[in-house]
Design an enzyme around this catalytic site. Structure first.
Site, short mmCIF file in Angstrom:
data_model
loop_
_atom_site.label_atom_id
_atom_site.label_comp_id
_atom_site.label_asym_id
_atom_site.label_seq_id
_atom_site.Cartn_x
_atom_site.Cartn_y
_atom_site.Cartn_z
CD GLU A 48 50.56 39.96 48.23
OE1 GLU A 48 49.32 40.02 48.18
OE2 GLU A 48 51.27 39.76 47.21
CD GLN A 53 38.19 42.52 48.41
OE1 GLN A 53 37.05 42.89 48.25
NE2 GLN A 53 38.73 41.54 47.70
CG LEU A 91 45.76 52.48 51.12
CD1 LEU A 91 46.62 51.37 51.71
CD2 LEU A 91 45.14 52.02 49.81
CE1 TYR A 93 36.40 46.84 53.38
CE2 TYR A 93 37.80 46.54 51.47
CZ TYR A 93 36.57 46.47 52.07
OH TYR A 93 35.50 46.00 51.35
CE1 TYR A 127 46.72 36.36 46.91
CE2 TYR A 127 46.82 38.05 48.62
CZ TYR A 127 47.19 37.58 47.38
OH TYR A 127 48.04 38.31 46.60
CG ASP A 145 43.97 36.88 43.58
OD1 ASP A 145 43.90 35.94 42.77
OD2 ASP A 145 44.37 38.00 43.26
CB CYS A 202 41.83 36.07 32.69
SG CYS A 202 40.49 34.86 32.64
CB CYS A 209 40.15 35.27 24.56
SG CYS A 209 38.96 35.11 25.92
CB CYS A 218 40.78 28.86 27.92
SG CYS A 218 39.58 29.72 28.98
#
Length: 357
Positions: A48, A53, A91, A93, A127, A145, A202, A209, A218
Site C-alpha cells: 500500500e 500514486q 520509485l 516520493y 486511505y 482512492d 472504469c 462500460c 450506472c
DNA sequence: AACACGTGGTT
DNA sequence: TAACCAAGTGT
C-alpha cells in the site's frame, strides 16, 4: 434509452446488489498480485505504501526486492534508514520510504488491527488505514482512492469534488454504505473489487462500460458520456526551472552528493547539481556550487541537457564534465554528504539521467 | 485549503 | 506533444 429496460434510479440503486455484482466480478477478474497471494499485515502495508500514486506494474519489482531483503516487519524495523532509501531509489516520493521505516520502527512487534489505530502511524492516512484494516485484518473499513472516487462519481452521476470536505464526506459515506451491504463478501475483497474495477474497467478516459458489471445501475453510463465524470480539478501549472550538474569520474568512483532529507529527492545521491535562474549562465553557477562544497573545479565538455519532469516542475539541467577538481569535499546544503562512490546505489532517476547524458 | 512531493504510462 | 493521472500523505 435504446435498451428499453426499466432502470432503478441510480442514486437509490440497491447497495447490496452493487456489492454482490462487484464481488462476483472480482472473483473472476482479480489480477494475481503478490500481496494478494499472501496478505499478511506487513506485506499489505508494504504494497500500500508503494502503491500510493504509483502504478501496480511499477511497484512489482520493488515489492519483490523488499520482501526478499526484509521478509518481516521486524526485519525492516531493524534495517538502517539509508538501506531502505537505497532500495526505494527510483520509485519516487521518497518521504514514503522514510515513513515506511518509521512506521516499521513504531510497530515492529505488529501492526494494530483497526483503521483508527493504523491511521496514527507515519505514512498511513485515511486511505491506507482502510486498506490495511480491511485487507489484512478483515475490518469492515471503507476506503476511497482515485479509482473509487471515479467509479462512485460515475455510478451515482454526482459531481463530487474529492478535495472538498463535502465531496470527501459523500464519497466515504457511499463507500461505507457498500461496505455495510457487502453480505458474504470479505471487507478487503469489496474494497479491492472497487479499486480493481476503477483501475481496469472504469478507467479515466475511455471507460469500458461494455464489460462493466455495474453498467445497469450506472448513471454515467445512462448519460451516454461516462467519461464526463469525475469533474476535472484545476491543476497548478508546471513551472519550468533550470539547473546545472557536474560529472566527475575517477578510478575511485564518481563524485556524488546525498541530498538533505525532507526536500525534493531528499536522502538520494546525485552528481553535484545547482538550480539556477532563467538568465544565469550554468557554467559559472556550477563552479560556484562546487566552491560552496570546498571544491575548486575546471569544467570540461558540455554534454546534452537533461530534461526531467517532476509533478510540479520541469527541470532543464545543463550537464558538464568536470575536467579538474582540487580540494576535499565539505558537505553543505543541499548536500549532507559528499563522497566518491563506485556504485550507483541510492541514485535518483534524475541522477542516472545526468550520468548517462 | 493548497501545495510539495517522483516517475512512468497513456492519449 | 503536452496534459493527464496513478492503490495519497504531510504540512
Amino acid at each position: 434509452m435504446t435498451c428499453g429496460k426499466n432502470r432503478t434510479d441510480p442514486i437509490e440503486a440497491d447497495p447490496a446488489a452493487i456489492a454482490d455484482a462487484l464481488g462476483t466480478w472480482y472473483a473472476a477478474n482479480a489480477r494475481a498480485l503478490p500481496w494478494r497471494a499472501d496478505p499478511t499485515p506487513y506485506r499489505v502495508l508494504l504494497s500500500e505504501l508503494m502503491l500510493q500514486q504509483t502504478r501496480v506494474e511499477t511497484v512489482l519489482p520493488y515489492f519483490a526486492r523488499f520482501v526478499r531483503r526484509w521478509p518481516t516487519l521486524a526485519d525492516l524495523a531493524a534495517a538502517d534508514e539509508v538501506e531502505v532509501l537505497e532500495e526505494w531509489a527510483g520509485l519516487g516520493y521518497y518521504s514514503r520510504a522514510r515513513n515506511l521505516h518509521r512506521c516499521a520502527r513504531a510497530a515492529a512487534r505488529g501492526l494494530p488491527p483497526t483503521a483508527a489505530e493504523l491511521a496514527l502511524l507515519p505514512g498511513i492516512g485515511p486511505y491506507t488505514a482502510g486498506a490495511i484494516a480491511s485487507i489484512a485484518f478483515g475490518e469492515a473499513a471503507a476506503l476511497v482512492d482515485g479509482n473509487v472516487e471515479r467509479l462512485l462519481s460515475r455510478l451515482d452521476g454526482r459531481d463530487l469534488d474529492p478535495r472538498s470536505k463535502e465531496g470527501k464526506r459523500a464519497l466515504w459515506a457511499r463507500a461505507g454504505e457498500l461496505q455495510r451491504s457487502r453480505g458474504a463478501l470479505r471487507p478487503g475483497d469489496l474494497n479491492q473489487a472497487l479499486m480493481e474495477m476503477g483501475a481496469t474497467v472504469c478507467v479515466p478516459r475511455k471507460p469500458r462500460c461494455h464489460t462493466c458489471p455495474l453498467a445497469g445501475p450506472c448513471a454515467a453510463r445512462a448519460s451516454g458520456t461516462p467519461e464526463r465524470w469525475p469533474t476535472p480539478t484545476r491543476k497548478a501549472p508546471v513551472a519550468a526551472i533550470r539547473g546545472a550538474a557536474g560529472v566527475f569520474e575517477t578510478a575511485a568512483g564518481r563524485l556524488l552528493g546525498r541530498r538533505v532529507a525532507g526536500g525534493l529527492l531528499g536522502g538520494l545521491w546525485e552528481p553535484i547539481r545547482v538550480e539556477i535562474g532563467e538568465l544565469t549562465e550554468p557554467g559559472p553557477a556550477l563552479v560556484a556550487g562546487f566552491a560552496a562544497l570546498g571544491l575548486t573545479v575546471r569544467l570540461g565538455t558540455r554534454r546534452p541537457d537533461v530534461v526531467h519532469v517532476f509533478t510540479h516542475r520541469r527541470l532543464t539541467c545543463a550537464v558538464f564534465e568536470v575536467a579538474q577538481l582540487v580540494g576535499e569535499p565539505v558537505p553543505a546544503p543541499p548536500y549532507e554528504e559528499v563522497a566518491f562512490r563506485g556504485d550507483l546505489r541510492g541514485l535518483s532517476t534524475l541522477a542516472r539521467k545526468i550520468l548517462e547524458a
